[in-house]
Design an enzyme around this catalytic site. Structure first.
Site, PDB file in Angstrom:
ATOM      1  N   CYS A  83       0.674  -1.319   0.153  1.00 58.81           N
ATOM      2  CA  CYS A  83       0.021   0.066   0.017  1.00 58.81           C
ATOM      3  C   CYS A  83       0.856   1.348  -0.223  1.00 58.81           C
ATOM      4  O   CYS A  83       2.125   1.162   0.364  1.00 58.81           O
ATOM      5  CB  CYS A  83      -0.767   0.462   0.792  1.00 58.81           C
ATOM      6  SG  CYS A  83      -0.030  -0.322   3.130  1.00 58.81           S
ATOM      7  N   HIS A  91       5.385  -5.884   8.141  1.00 60.36           N
ATOM      8  CA  HIS A  91       5.083  -7.322   8.440  1.00 60.36           C
ATOM      9  C   HIS A  91       5.491  -8.036   7.616  1.00 60.36           C
ATOM     10  O   HIS A  91       4.780  -9.066   6.882  1.00 60.36           O
ATOM     11  CB  HIS A  91       3.925  -7.633   9.020  1.00 60.36           C
ATOM     12  CG  HIS A  91       4.409  -6.971  11.152  1.00 60.36           C
ATOM     13  ND1 HIS A  91       2.627  -6.338  10.974  1.00 60.36           N
ATOM     14  CD2 HIS A  91       4.804  -6.596  11.683  1.00 60.36           C
ATOM     15  CE1 HIS A  91       2.859  -6.417  12.272  1.00 60.36           C
ATOM     16  NE2 HIS A  91       4.225  -6.321  12.469  1.00 60.36           N
ATOM     17  N   HIS A  98      -1.237  -5.223  18.207  1.00 62.67           N
ATOM     18  CA  HIS A  98      -0.843  -4.439  17.168  1.00 62.67           C
ATOM     19  C   HIS A  98      -0.290  -2.918  16.993  1.00 62.67           C
ATOM     20  O   HIS A  98      -0.143  -1.669  17.967  1.00 62.67           O
ATOM     21  CB  HIS A  98      -1.573  -4.622  16.082  1.00 62.67           C
ATOM     22  CG  HIS A  98      -0.798  -3.871  15.122  1.00 62.67           C
ATOM     23  ND1 HIS A  98      -0.791  -2.765  14.065  1.00 62.67           N
ATOM     24  CD2 HIS A  98      -1.103  -5.030  14.152  1.00 62.67           C
ATOM     25  CE1 HIS A  98      -0.960  -2.872  12.913  1.00 62.67           C
ATOM     26  NE2 HIS A  98      -0.819  -4.199  12.484  1.00 62.67           N
ATOM     27  N   GLU A 133       1.030  -0.573  15.253  1.00 63.70           N
ATOM     28  CA  GLU A 133      -0.380   0.560  15.410  1.00 63.70           C
ATOM     29  C   GLU A 133      -1.232   1.493  16.366  1.00 63.70           C
ATOM     30  O   GLU A 133      -0.950   2.535  17.372  1.00 63.70           O
ATOM     31  CB  GLU A 133      -1.312   0.338  14.174  1.00 63.70           C
ATOM     32  CG  GLU A 133      -1.558   2.022  13.614  1.00 63.70           C
ATOM     33  CD  GLU A 133      -2.601   1.394  12.945  1.00 63.70           C
ATOM     34  OE1 GLU A 133      -2.412   0.765  11.210  1.00 63.70           O
ATOM     35  OE2 GLU A 133      -4.187   2.664  12.830  1.00 63.70           O
ATOM     36  N   THR A 174      -6.627   1.387  11.096  1.00 65.68           N
ATOM     37  CA  THR A 174      -6.352   1.592  10.302  1.00 65.68           C
ATOM     38  C   THR A 174      -6.715   0.128   8.813  1.00 65.68           C
ATOM     39  O   THR A 174      -7.210   0.257   7.413  1.00 65.68           O
ATOM     40  CB  THR A 174      -5.254   1.976   9.302  1.00 65.68           C
ATOM     41  OG1 THR A 174      -4.299   1.255   9.041  1.00 65.68           O
ATOM     42  CG2 THR A 174      -5.294   3.456   8.951  1.00 65.68           C
ATOM     43  N   CYS A 180      -8.802   2.483   6.094  1.00 61.44           N
ATOM     44  CA  CYS A 180      -7.499   3.292   5.468  1.00 61.44           C
ATOM     45  C   CYS A 180      -8.592   1.962   4.118  1.00 61.44           C
ATOM     46  O   CYS A 180      -9.084   1.503   3.992  1.00 61.44           O
ATOM     47  CB  CYS A 180      -6.377   2.566   5.246  1.00 61.44           C
ATOM     48  SG  CYS A 180      -5.759   2.446   3.588  1.00 61.44           S
ATOM     49  N   ASN A 191      -3.406  -7.684   8.342  1.00 64.53           N
ATOM     50  CA  ASN A 191      -4.278  -7.335   7.069  1.00 64.53           C
ATOM     51  C   ASN A 191      -4.326  -8.249   6.246  1.00 64.53           C
ATOM     52  O   ASN A 191      -5.251  -8.510   6.166  1.00 64.53           O
ATOM     53  CB  ASN A 191      -4.102  -6.135   6.693  1.00 64.53           C
ATOM     54  CG  ASN A 191      -2.402  -5.801   5.818  1.00 64.53           C
ATOM     55  OD1 ASN A 191      -2.839  -6.388   5.061  1.00 64.53           O
ATOM     56  ND2 ASN A 191      -1.165  -6.036   6.444  1.00 64.53           N
ATOM     57  N   SER A 229       1.716  -5.163   3.107  1.00 64.43           N
ATOM     58  CA  SER A 229       3.019  -5.215   3.021  1.00 64.43           C
ATOM     59  C   SER A 229       4.340  -6.241   2.462  1.00 64.43           C
ATOM     60  O   SER A 229       4.775  -6.341   2.486  1.00 64.43           O
ATOM     61  CB  SER A 229       3.643  -5.296   4.722  1.00 64.43           C
ATOM     62  OG  SER A 229       2.812  -6.716   5.380  1.00 64.43           O
TER      63      SER A 229
END
Ligand code: SF4
Length: 581
Positions: free
Chosen positions: A12, A41, A123, A125, A161, A189, A219, A261
Site C-alpha cells: 500500500c 510485517h 498491534h 499501530e 487502519t 484506510c 491485514n 506489506s
C-alpha cells in the site's frame, strides 16, 4: 489454469513509502541504520534489510548513533522523544494515514475525550495510537470488550487502519444505538477497504484463492479470513515455496491477493509458480508449448533470434543485400552479452525472476562456455567482414563486459560515488538499446551490397534503438521493486512507473509513425509500412498489462519478445513478395 491477480494486491502507499525511505537512507550511505521495531510485517523484506546491514532495534538504548526509522505503523510520541534524546537521527516513516488517526486522537484527548480504538491490542499501530490518547484510551477487539466499557461523557470511536470493515460497521451500529453522543471516525484506510471488497468479489468468481503475505501480518490474515468466509479454499502463503502443488489440483481458476506489506516480486513469483503448474484444463500441446517458451527465454535463444530478426529488418529497411553474416553477428553478440550479464546480475534476478537465477546458478559453467563461444564466433564472423567491423564488435564486447566491473577512474569515483558503469542512473536501459541499435542497424552497412552508411542507416539505428529501449524499459517497470531492493537505479525508478509508461507509449507511437513516414519519403524501403506493426503490438502489450488482461509472467515476456521477432517475419514476407516481383 486461469490466474487472476487482485488489482489491490501488494504494497500500500504507506508501506511503499516506508520501504523507499529506508532504501534512500541506505543509498545515501548514512551509517548505522536501524528501524525501530520491524519496519513492516514481511520476513522476506526484513531479511533483505538485514543483508544490507539495516538492523531492527526493539528497545531504545540509553545512547545511540546513526539513523533510526520509525515504521509505517507509527509509535507512541514518548518513544519518538526517547529515540531523539538517545542521540539518533529520527526519520519518521509513519504512514500519513496513521498520522491522521493519531492527530484525531491527540486533538480530542486534549479536549477531554476518551478514545475507543477498535483494533488488536498488541498491534504496533494500536500501541502507537494509545500513546496519543492522554491515558484515556480503550482498545476493543469485539462487542464484549465494548460492552465492558463504562459509559463516557465524551468519547470518540476510531479504528485501526487495517480493521475489518464488517466488524467496524457492527460496532458503529451498536454505538449509534446505545451512545449516540459518541463521535465516530471511520479511520479504516481506503486501501484496506478496497482490498477487502475486492477479495470478496474475487472469491465469488474463482475456484481457490491464494493470499500472499507474512504469517504475522494482521491485514493479510484478515484477507484470508474474509476469503474463507466466502466458502472458497484459501491458501495463506508467505512465498511461492509454501505452495503445495497438490493443494490446487482441480482448480481451473485461481485468484491471488496479497497483504499491504507484500512486495510485488513475491506476488510475481507466486504467479510464475502457478503458471508452471500442470492443470487439468491444460492440454498436452499447450503444456509443451509453454515449456518450450520457458526454455527459449531462459537460454536467451529467443532474445538472440529477436536480434537476428531486427538486424534482418534494419538491413532490408536500408536496402542492404547479402546480410547473413550480419544477422549471425547480431544473434551471437546479443546471446553472449545477455548470458554474461545474467551471470553477473543474479542478485536482482533472485527477486524478479528466481527461476532464471536458479537456472544460471545450476548451469553457470555451461552458460559461461556458451557465452564465450558465442562471443568468439561473433568476433570471427565480424572479422570476415573486415578489420573495422571486427574492432567495433571487439570494443562493444569489452564495453558490455565492463558494465558490471569497476572501470570508473578513482577521481570520478570520489566525485560521483559511482564505481561501475551500471552505477550510472538509468545507464542499463540506454546501453542495452545502444548495443542492439549498433549491432542490428550499423553492421548491415558493412560488407553488404549497400556498401555505405546513409540516412537510412541512421534512421534504422534510431528505430532499432527505440524498439529495444521500449522493451527493456517496460521490463524494468515490472521489476522496479526488486531492482530498488538491490540498489539498481533504472529509468522507471528515477522517473516513476506511471511517467515511464506514458513516455514509452509516446515513443512507440513515434516509432510506428516514423517508420511509416520514412518509407513514404523514400528514406526506407516500402518494408517500413509493414514494420509499423511491431511498435503498435508492443504498445498493445503494455496496454494489456496496464488493464491486467496480461499479467507479468513467462507468457507475457514471450509475447513481448515476439514483437521483436515479428520484425523478422514481416521482413521475410516482404522479401519473398519482392523477390517474386
Ligand atoms: S494500510 Fe493504509 S494506513 Fe496502513 S500503512 Fe498502508 S496506506 Fe497507511
Amino acid at each position: 489454469m486461469k490466474i487472476v491477480i487482485a488489482k489491490t494486491a501488494g504494497f500500500c502507499m504507506g508501506v511503499r513509502r516506508a520501504v523507499e525511505m529506508v532504501l534512500d537512507t541506505n543509498r545515501r550511505g548514512d551509517r548505522p541504520i536501524y528501524t525501530y521495531g520491524p519496519l513492516i510485517h514481511n520476513p522476506q523484506v526484513l531479511n533483505i534489510f538485514k543483508e544490507k546491514g539495516i538492523s531492527t532495534l526493539d528497545d531504545i538504548p540509553e545512547r545511540g548513533d546513526g539513523s533510526i526509522l520509525v515504521r509505517a505503523h507509527g509509535v507512541p510520541p514518548d518513544a519518538k522523544k526517547k529515540l531523539d534524546q538517545a542521540g539518533f537521527e529520527v526519520i519518521d516513516a509513519t504512514c500519513p494515514r496513521v498520522i491522521k488517526v493519531q492527530t484525531i486522537i491527540r486533538k480530542h484527548a486534549e479536549k477531554g475525550y476518551a478514545s475507543i480504538i477498535i483494533g488488536d491490542r498488541d498491534h504496533p499501530e494500536v500501541v502507537g495510537l494509545m500513546g496519543y490518547s492522554g491515558g484515556n484510551g480503550h482498545v476493543v477487539n469485539n462487542i464484549d470488550d465494548l460492552k465492558s466499557l463504562p459509559e463516557f461523557e465524551k468519547a470518540i470511536l476510531v479504528a485501526q487502519t487495517t480493521q475489518n470493515t464488517n466488524f467496524f460497521d457492527q460496532v458503529v451500529s451498536w454505538v449509534e444505538h446505545g451512545f449516540p453522543h459518541y463521535k465516530i471516525f471511520n479511520t479504516i484506510c481506503d486501501s484496506t477497504e478496497k482490498r477487502q471488497k475486492e477479495v470478496k468479489r474475487m472469491a465469488a468468481s474463482v475456484d481457490a484463492l491464494i493470499v500472499v503475505g507474512g504469517y504475522n501480518s494482521g491485514n493479510t490474515k484478515r484477507l484470508a479470513e474474509i476469503a474463507r468466509e466466502a466458502g472458497k479454499p484459501v491458501l495463506h502463503v508467505e512465498t511461492e515455496a509454501d505452495i503445495e502443488t497438490n493443494e490446487l489440483t482441480g482448480a481451473d481458476c485461481v485468484g491471488i491477493t496479497a497483504g499491504a506489506s507484500t512486495p510485488n516480486w513475491i506476488i510475481r513469483r507466486v504467479y510464475r509458480k502457478l503458471e508452471t503448474m500442470p492443470s487439468k484444463a491444460k492440454v498436452a500441446w499447450r503444456q509443451a508449448a509453454f515449456s518450450a517458451q520457458r526454455a527459449l527465454l531462459l537460454t536467451n535463444i529467443y532474445i538472440a533470434l529477436g536480434a537476428g530478426a531486427l538486424c534482418f529488418a534494419c538491413a532490408k529497411l536500408q536496402g542492404a543485400r547479402n546480410v547473413i553474416p550480419q544477422i549471425l553477428i547480431s544473434m551471437l553478440y546479443v546471446q553472449s552479452m545477455h548470458i554474461l550479464n545474467h551471470l553477473m546480475g543474479r542478485k536482482a534476478d533472485r527477486f524478479n525472476d528466481p527461476e532464471r537465477a536458479e537456472f544460471y546458478a545450476r548451469n553457470q559453467v555451461l552458460l559461461f562456455i556458451l557465452a564465450s563461444f558465442s562471443g568468439a564466433a561473433g568476433l570471427f564472423t565480424a572479422y570476415t567482414l573486415g578489420v573495422v567491423p571486427f574492432f567495433i564488435l571487439l570494443m562493444m564486447s569489452f564495453f558490455g563486459l565492463s558494465y558490471n566491473l569497476r572501470v570508473i577512474p578513482g577521481e570520478l569515483v570520489r566525485k560521483s560515488g559511482m564505481k561501475r558503469l551500471k552505477d550510472i542512473p538509468g545507464s542499463r536501459t540506454v546501453l542495452i538499446a545502444l548495443a542492439w541499435g549498433f549491432v542490428t542497424s550499423l553492421f548491415p552497412a558493412f560488407g553488404a551490397s549497400s556498401e555505405h552508411f546513409h540516412m537510412g542507416t541512421l534512421a534504422a539505428f534510431i528505430w532499432s534503438f527505440g524498439l529495444v529501449f521500449a522493451r527493456t524499459a517496460f521490463f524494468e517497470v515490472l521489476d522496479m521493486q526488486g531492482d530498488r531492493l538491490v540498489g539498481k537505479e533504472t529509468i522507471p525508478i528515477l522517473i516513476g512507473a506511471r511517467r515511464s509508461l506514458q513516455w514509452l507509449k509516446i515513443l512507440l507511437l513515434f516509432l510506428a509513425a516514423t517508420v511509416f513516414l520514412l518509407s513514404a519519403s523514400g528514406v526506407f524501403t516500402s518494408l517500413g509500412y509493414g514494420l509499423a506493426i511491431c511498435p503498435i503490438l508492443m504498445l498493445l502489450v503494455i496496454l494489456a498489462n496496464e488493464k491486467e488482461y496480461m499479467l507479468p509472467g513467462i507468457k507475457m515476456e514471450f509475447i513481448m519478445e515476439s514483437t521483436i521477432i515479428l520484425s523478422g517475419v514481416v521482413t521475410l514476407i516482404w522479401f519473398c513478395l519482392h523477390a517474386r516481383c
